[in-house]
Design an enzyme around this catalytic site. Structure first.
Site, PDB file in Angstrom:
ATOM      1  N   PRO A 160      18.180 -42.047 -77.662  1.00 61.41           N
ATOM      2  CA  PRO A 160      16.831 -41.683 -77.035  1.00 61.41           C
ATOM      3  C   PRO A 160      17.024 -41.296 -75.506  1.00 61.41           C
ATOM      4  O   PRO A 160      17.770 -41.443 -74.967  1.00 61.41           O
ATOM      5  CB  PRO A 160      16.094 -43.160 -76.995  1.00 61.41           C
ATOM      6  CG  PRO A 160      17.279 -44.038 -77.285  1.00 61.41           C
ATOM      7  CD  PRO A 160      18.413 -43.308 -78.118  1.00 61.41           C
ATOM      8  N   ASN A 161      16.000 -40.238 -75.415  1.00 55.91           N
ATOM      9  CA  ASN A 161      15.810 -39.769 -73.947  1.00 55.91           C
ATOM     10  C   ASN A 161      16.954 -38.480 -73.656  1.00 55.91           C
ATOM     11  O   ASN A 161      16.731 -37.945 -72.593  1.00 55.91           O
ATOM     12  CB  ASN A 161      15.858 -40.795 -73.033  1.00 55.91           C
ATOM     13  CG  ASN A 161      14.725 -41.720 -73.298  1.00 55.91           C
ATOM     14  OD1 ASN A 161      13.351 -41.212 -73.456  1.00 55.91           O
ATOM     15  ND2 ASN A 161      14.700 -42.883 -73.322  1.00 55.91           N
TER      16      ASN A 161
ATOM     17  N   ARG B  59      15.536 -34.999 -66.782  1.00 54.21           N
ATOM     18  CA  ARG B  59      15.348 -36.606 -66.659  1.00 54.21           C
ATOM     19  C   ARG B  59      16.650 -37.057 -65.625  1.00 54.21           C
ATOM     20  O   ARG B  59      17.568 -36.598 -65.647  1.00 54.21           O
ATOM     21  CB  ARG B  59      15.939 -37.081 -67.997  1.00 54.21           C
ATOM     22  CG  ARG B  59      16.038 -38.829 -67.940  1.00 54.21           C
ATOM     23  CD  ARG B  59      16.823 -39.176 -69.486  1.00 54.21           C
ATOM     24  NE  ARG B  59      16.989 -40.586 -69.413  1.00 54.21           N
ATOM     25  CZ  ARG B  59      17.961 -41.229 -70.120  1.00 54.21           C
ATOM     26  NH1 ARG B  59      18.589 -40.679 -70.745  1.00 54.21           N
ATOM     27  NH2 ARG B  59      17.849 -42.586 -69.876  1.00 54.21           N
TER      28      ARG B  59
ATOM     29  N   TYR C  77      22.042 -37.905 -64.357  1.00 58.72           N
ATOM     30  CA  TYR C  77      22.601 -37.113 -65.659  1.00 58.72           C
ATOM     31  C   TYR C  77      22.680 -35.722 -65.249  1.00 58.72           C
ATOM     32  O   TYR C  77      23.129 -35.100 -66.155  1.00 58.72           O
ATOM     33  CB  TYR C  77      21.474 -37.409 -66.742  1.00 58.72           C
ATOM     34  CG  TYR C  77      21.248 -39.011 -66.965  1.00 58.72           C
ATOM     35  CD1 TYR C  77      22.310 -39.524 -67.451  1.00 58.72           C
ATOM     36  CD2 TYR C  77      20.078 -39.599 -66.532  1.00 58.72           C
ATOM     37  CE1 TYR C  77      22.329 -41.223 -67.846  1.00 58.72           C
ATOM     38  CE2 TYR C  77      19.878 -40.991 -67.023  1.00 58.72           C
ATOM     39  CZ  TYR C  77      21.090 -41.651 -67.441  1.00 58.72           C
ATOM     40  OH  TYR C  77      20.895 -42.946 -67.892  1.00 58.72           O
TER      41      TYR C  77
ATOM     42  N   ASN D 163      26.995 -40.662 -78.210  1.00 63.31           N
ATOM     43  CA  ASN D 163      26.198 -41.010 -76.915  1.00 63.31           C
ATOM     44  C   ASN D 163      24.893 -41.755 -77.229  1.00 63.31           C
ATOM     45  O   ASN D 163      24.099 -41.139 -77.615  1.00 63.31           O
ATOM     46  CB  ASN D 163      26.123 -40.315 -75.826  1.00 63.31           C
ATOM     47  CG  ASN D 163      25.520 -40.705 -74.462  1.00 63.31           C
ATOM     48  OD1 ASN D 163      24.966 -41.910 -74.546  1.00 63.31           O
ATOM     49  ND2 ASN D 163      25.240 -39.989 -73.636  1.00 63.31           N
TER      50      ASN D 163
ATOM     51  N   ALA E  49      20.394 -45.689 -74.657  1.00 62.67           N
ATOM     52  CA  ALA E  49      19.943 -46.975 -74.621  1.00 62.67           C
ATOM     53  C   ALA E  49      20.465 -47.954 -75.775  1.00 62.67           C
ATOM     54  O   ALA E  49      20.436 -49.113 -75.655  1.00 62.67           O
ATOM     55  CB  ALA E  49      18.294 -46.981 -74.272  1.00 62.67           C
TER      56      ALA E  49
ATOM     57  N   HIS F 145      23.109 -50.413 -75.693  1.00 62.55           N
ATOM     58  CA  HIS F 145      23.221 -51.926 -75.141  1.00 62.55           C
ATOM     59  C   HIS F 145      22.480 -52.871 -76.206  1.00 62.55           C
ATOM     60  O   HIS F 145      22.202 -54.029 -75.866  1.00 62.55           O
ATOM     61  CB  HIS F 145      22.502 -51.614 -73.801  1.00 62.55           C
ATOM     62  CG  HIS F 145      23.002 -50.374 -73.056  1.00 62.55           C
ATOM     63  ND1 HIS F 145      24.538 -50.432 -72.697  1.00 62.55           N
ATOM     64  CD2 HIS F 145      22.450 -49.574 -72.533  1.00 62.55           C
ATOM     65  CE1 HIS F 145      24.891 -49.448 -72.137  1.00 62.55           C
ATOM     66  NE2 HIS F 145      23.663 -48.656 -71.709  1.00 62.55           N
TER      67      HIS F 145
ATOM     68  N   ASP G  39      27.050 -51.040 -86.981  1.00 59.78           N
ATOM     69  CA  ASP G  39      27.214 -51.335 -88.388  1.00 59.78           C
ATOM     70  C   ASP G  39      27.380 -50.159 -89.269  1.00 59.78           C
ATOM     71  O   ASP G  39      28.326 -49.844 -90.019  1.00 59.78           O
ATOM     72  CB  ASP G  39      26.234 -52.206 -88.941  1.00 59.78           C
ATOM     73  CG  ASP G  39      26.422 -53.508 -88.584  1.00 59.78           C
ATOM     74  OD1 ASP G  39      27.390 -53.925 -87.965  1.00 59.78           O
ATOM     75  OD2 ASP G  39      25.403 -54.323 -88.980  1.00 59.78           O
TER      76      ASP G  39
ATOM     77  N   GLU H 169      32.848 -42.921 -77.932  1.00 62.04           N
ATOM     78  CA  GLU H 169      31.924 -43.058 -77.376  1.00 62.04           C
ATOM     79  C   GLU H 169      31.667 -42.187 -75.961  1.00 62.04           C
ATOM     80  O   GLU H 169      32.748 -42.287 -75.440  1.00 62.04           O
ATOM     81  CB  GLU H 169      31.816 -44.528 -76.985  1.00 62.04           C
ATOM     82  CG  GLU H 169      30.653 -44.936 -75.921  1.00 62.04           C
ATOM     83  CD  GLU H 169      30.619 -46.693 -75.650  1.00 62.04           C
ATOM     84  OE1 GLU H 169      31.977 -47.241 -75.611  1.00 62.04           O
ATOM     85  OE2 GLU H 169      29.862 -47.103 -75.604  1.00 62.04           O
TER      86      GLU H 169
ATOM     87  N   HIS I 272      29.488 -41.682 -72.332  1.00 64.90           N
ATOM     88  CA  HIS I 272      28.110 -41.754 -71.613  1.00 64.90           C
ATOM     89  C   HIS I 272      28.575 -40.850 -70.235  1.00 64.90           C
ATOM     90  O   HIS I 272      29.413 -40.778 -69.761  1.00 64.90           O
ATOM     91  CB  HIS I 272      28.202 -43.150 -70.782  1.00 64.90           C
ATOM     92  CG  HIS I 272      28.192 -44.252 -72.291  1.00 64.90           C
ATOM     93  ND1 HIS I 272      26.790 -44.400 -72.793  1.00 64.90           N
ATOM     94  CD2 HIS I 272      28.777 -45.011 -72.664  1.00 64.90           C
ATOM     95  CE1 HIS I 272      27.019 -45.210 -73.691  1.00 64.90           C
ATOM     96  NE2 HIS I 272      28.347 -45.737 -73.719  1.00 64.90           N
ATOM     97  N   LEU I 273      27.396 -40.128 -69.761  1.00 61.69           N
ATOM     98  CA  LEU I 273      27.442 -39.274 -68.650  1.00 61.69           C
ATOM     99  C   LEU I 273      27.578 -40.040 -67.409  1.00 61.69           C
ATOM    100  O   LEU I 273      28.604 -39.741 -66.530  1.00 61.69           O
ATOM    101  CB  LEU I 273      26.125 -38.498 -68.716  1.00 61.69           C
ATOM    102  CG  LEU I 273      25.822 -37.601 -69.816  1.00 61.69           C
ATOM    103  CD1 LEU I 273      24.318 -37.408 -70.267  1.00 61.69           C
ATOM    104  CD2 LEU I 273      26.400 -36.157 -69.539  1.00 61.69           C
TER     105      LEU I 273
ATOM    106  N   ARG J 247      26.497 -49.743 -63.094  1.00 59.63           N
ATOM    107  CA  ARG J 247      24.976 -49.498 -63.091  1.00 59.63           C
ATOM    108  C   ARG J 247      24.563 -50.970 -63.106  1.00 59.63           C
ATOM    109  O   ARG J 247      25.203 -51.827 -63.004  1.00 59.63           O
ATOM    110  CB  ARG J 247      24.616 -48.559 -63.971  1.00 59.63           C
ATOM    111  CG  ARG J 247      24.785 -47.083 -63.637  1.00 59.63           C
ATOM    112  CD  ARG J 247      24.417 -46.037 -64.375  1.00 59.63           C
ATOM    113  NE  ARG J 247      22.796 -46.116 -64.386  1.00 59.63           N
ATOM    114  CZ  ARG J 247      22.075 -45.370 -65.464  1.00 59.63           C
ATOM    115  NH1 ARG J 247      22.795 -44.700 -66.416  1.00 59.63           N
ATOM    116  NH2 ARG J 247      20.977 -45.381 -65.151  1.00 59.63           N
TER     117      ARG J 247
HETATM  118  C1  DQA Z   1      23.624 -43.343 -71.001  1.00 60.50           C
HETATM  119  C2  DQA Z   1      23.570 -44.594 -70.200  1.00 60.50           C
HETATM  120  C3  DQA Z   1      22.674 -45.613 -70.838  1.00 60.50           C
HETATM  121  O1  DQA Z   1      22.487 -46.784 -70.270  1.00 60.50           O
HETATM  122  C4  DQA Z   1      21.333 -44.743 -70.797  1.00 60.50           C
HETATM  123  O2  DQA Z   1      20.354 -45.741 -71.432  1.00 60.50           O
HETATM  124  C5  DQA Z   1      21.129 -43.560 -71.432  1.00 60.50           C
HETATM  125  C6  DQA Z   1      22.340 -42.644 -70.918  1.00 60.50           C
HETATM  126  C7  DQA Z   1      24.700 -42.330 -70.327  1.00 60.50           C
HETATM  127  O3  DQA Z   1      25.087 -41.301 -70.914  1.00 60.50           O
HETATM  128  O4  DQA Z   1      25.173 -42.581 -69.133  1.00 60.50           O
HETATM  129  O5  DQA Z   1      20.023 -43.027 -71.726  1.00 60.50           O
HETATM  130  O6  DQA Z   1      24.306 -43.498 -72.245  1.00 60.50           O
END
Ligand code: DQA
Length: 147
Positions: free
Chosen positions: A11-12, A19, A24, A73, A76, A79, A86, A97, A99-100, A106
């Protein structure tokens, strides 16, 4: 046959480039993806983004495992989502995995990842470059399986 790589975004992440740019960056993922495809011609890369947990689970379930790898990625859902974990365990496709941002520098609620221990490796805090690092690791592993 090329390696089949699925890049999955939670998401997002459809809002990258708009954003929270200080965290990011200002690049849209679709633009970076063109660069990534050119850098890794041995991979057929598909990109899937969803704001919905169930759609991500269904997408993972439907991946053909042959010569496949996943870069995810979950945003959210990293977490929160036992369901995404699963699904990844169910399909048994090698996964990295990404994450940017550096989630460990954080807020505390971002420090826990439900998928970290089931991935080949985790790449975080490298911005978009993290996807190229992830693809390098994934292709090395897929090459070792298929040699
Ligand atoms: C994220 C880190 C996550 O905590 C956050 O909710 C994101 C982006 C990252 O790419 O740094 O939406 O996965």
């Amino acid at each position: 046959m090329n390696f089949q790589v699925k890049i999955i975004h939670g998401p997002n992440l459809n809002l990258l480039g708009q954003r929270e740019k200080s965290i990011y960056g200002d690049t849209q993922f679709e633009d970076y993806l063109q660069q990534l495809k050119a850098e890794f011609p041995q991979c057929d890369i598909d990109y899937f983004q969803s704001n919905s947990e169930g759609d991500i689970v269904s997408y993972i379930q439907n991946i053909n495992p042959e010569k496949s790898g996943i870069i995810i990625n979950p945003a959210a859902f990293t977490h929160t989502s036992i369901a995404v974990r699963d699904a990844l365990l169910a399909v048994k496709i090698p996964c990295v995995e990404v994450h940017l941002s550096d989630i460990y520098q954080r807020e505390k609620f971002r420090h826990h990842s439900y998928i970290k221990d089931i991935c080949i490796c985790s790449v975080f805090g490298q911005g978009m470059k993290g996807y190229a690092i992830a693809l390098t690791r994934l292709t090395e592993l897929l090459e070792s399986f298929n040699s």
